[in-house]
Design a protein around this motif. Structure first.
Motif, PDB file in Angstrom:
ATOM      1  N   LEU A  49       0.822  -1.212   0.000  1.00 60.79           N
ATOM      2  CA  LEU A  49       0.000   0.000   0.000  1.00 60.79           C
ATOM      3  C   LEU A  49       0.855   1.260   0.000  1.00 60.79           C
ATOM      4  N   LEU A  50       1.910   1.258   0.818  1.00 57.61           N
ATOM      5  CA  LEU A  50       2.712   2.468   1.003  1.00 57.61           C
ATOM      6  C   LEU A  50       4.008   2.456   0.201  1.00 57.61           C
ATOM      7  N   GLU A 102       3.324  10.830  -0.881  1.00 58.53           N
ATOM      8  CA  GLU A 102       2.777   9.483  -1.069  1.00 58.53           C
ATOM      9  C   GLU A 102       1.760   9.131   0.003  1.00 58.53           C
ATOM     10  N   VAL A 103       1.965   9.658   1.204  1.00 53.52           N
ATOM     11  CA  VAL A 103       1.096   9.342   2.332  1.00 53.52           C
ATOM     12  C   VAL A 103       0.756  10.630   3.072  1.00 53.52           C
ATOM     13  N   LYS A 117      -7.208  12.487  -1.248  1.00 55.70           N
ATOM     14  CA  LYS A 117      -7.173  11.178  -1.888  1.00 55.70           C
ATOM     15  C   LYS A 117      -7.037  11.313  -3.404  1.00 55.70           C
ATOM     16  N   ARG A 136      -2.080   8.096  -0.050  1.00 53.22           N
ATOM     17  CA  ARG A 136      -2.736   7.147   0.828  1.00 53.22           C
ATOM     18  C   ARG A 136      -3.031   7.858   2.145  1.00 53.22           C
ATOM     19  N   ASP A 150      -7.290   4.528   4.250  1.00 53.84           N
ATOM     20  CA  ASP A 150      -6.676   3.382   3.587  1.00 53.84           C
ATOM     21  C   ASP A 150      -6.048   2.411   4.578  1.00 53.84           C
TER      22      ASP A 150
END
Length: 358
Positions: free
Chosen positions: A12-13, A132-133, A150, A155, A175
């Motif tokens: 996911l990350l 990214e996050v 989003k 994420r 997420d």
């Protein structure tokens, strides 16, 4: 076994090791985020105390040092409280004996204490910088801002301190969820209740959250070595978030008296306190907490409580004293080791993976 049994957070990350560095405002910055990311974890930049230009500069430094690595930008989502002059006056009067004893000017207006919540300008910054996050503390921003975050490709993570908060976060599009146990240092991420009796430990919280939600769970609180990571994975977490252990690393921005407290305080000498900011946060006990009790109904709402303490902090910190300073730390502080943030990240993950491979 030579691979992680649960790769959901890794995939996911876009990270290699299931370790997230906690975004510790004031104590962690670009150097720590770079070190953790280069070791395969997720580095974080706490943004609540930074100007937008400072955020840009920090991210530019991170991108230059860690090209292609993921970065987490963290924001607070509290509601700015209305000014309550009576509460501020009563709080300052509670502190008056300290003003008199230290020679601070009690009649001077108290400085403003502020933490910037996520807002339109913060959202524009995310859209510009495209981290990214993006993670949040104290819930989530309003729905239209969250949709834009989003849509930027980030994420979204946020902290839950109860099962109810975890379900609330999932229902609104998180997420992954950080299950923050009672042991964790710094501010509690609680947002559906102000009652600290609702707060439970990591060992009890993580499996209940993992059973209650479908998204990956990140365990936080009391985790400082490979044993904590293994335990979290066994409880149903996909990764861990680590804070206090990183305070012992050379990349941490901690004062000399905070360092001394980290070195000497027993694990039993931390408490949840609202005295320094107005919200419950775990830190090492000091004079103010002992004199007034760690929780006080007189402390103004977050983040206003800190203003009246600033003159007292300025005087005592200049003397190398932490009587009126927050010394955030979790209950695993005695597991802290002096090594670089990169080495700590690798050590925790690699020892855990070696144990899983047996």
């Amino acid at each position: 076994m030579s691979q992680w049994p649960d790769r959901r957070i890794l995939d996911l990350l876009g990270i290699e090791r299931p370790i997230l560095q906690a975004p510790m405002a004031g104590a962690s910055g670009t150097a720590m985020a770079i070190a953790v990311s280069q070791a395969g974890g997720l580095g974080a930049l706490p943004c609540a105390m930074l100007t937008h230009q400072q955020v840009r500069e920090h991210i530019a430094a991170f991108r230059a040092a860690s090209p292609g690595r993921a970065l987490n930008l963290n924001f607070f989502c509290h509601q700015v409280p209305a000014c309550d002059a009576d509460a501020l006056t009563a709080w300052k009067q509670t502190l008056e004996p300290y003003y008199r004893a230290l020679g601070a000017d009690f009649e001077a207006p108290a400085p403003a204490s502020n933490r910037a919540p996520f807002d339109e300008q913060s959202c524009q910054l995310v859209e510009e910088l495209r981290p990214e996050v993006v993670s949040f503390h104290f819930g989530l921003p309003q729905a239209d801002l969250l949709r834009r975050v989003k849509a930027s490709g980030a994420r979204v993570l946020s902290s839950a301190t109860t099962v109810e908060e975890a379900r609330w976060l999932q229902d609104r599009g998180c997420d992954a969820i950080i299950a923050m146990g009672y042991e964790a240092g710094g501010h509690r991420g609680m947002f559906l209740s102000e009652d600290i009796t609702t707060q439970i430990g990591t060992l009890a919280l993580v499996p209940q959250v993992a059973d209650a939600v479908d998204v990956p769970v990140i365990a936080a609180g009391g985790i400082a070595d490979h044993r904590g990571l293994l335990a979290a994975l066994a409880l149903g977490a996909s990764a861990v978030q680590i804070g206090t252990a990183y305070l012992f690393c050379p990349e941490a921005n901690v004062s000399s008296f905070h360092r001394q407290a980290l070195d000497s305080a027993p694990a039993s000498d931390t408490a949840l306190t609202n005295l320094f900011t107005g919200r419950p946060a775990r830190g090492i006990n000091n004079r103010l907490m002992r004199d007034l009790g760690p929780m006080s109904a007189q402390a103004p709402r977050f983040p206003l409580a800190g203003g009246a303490l600033m003159p007292l902090r300025a005087i005592t910190e200049a003397q190398g004293d932490s009587d009126f300073s927050n010394l955030w730390a979790g209950q695993a502080l005695r597991l802290g080791r002096y090594m670089s943030a990169a080495d700590l990240t690798r050590d925790i993950a690699d020892k855990a993976l070696a144990r899983l491979s047996r």
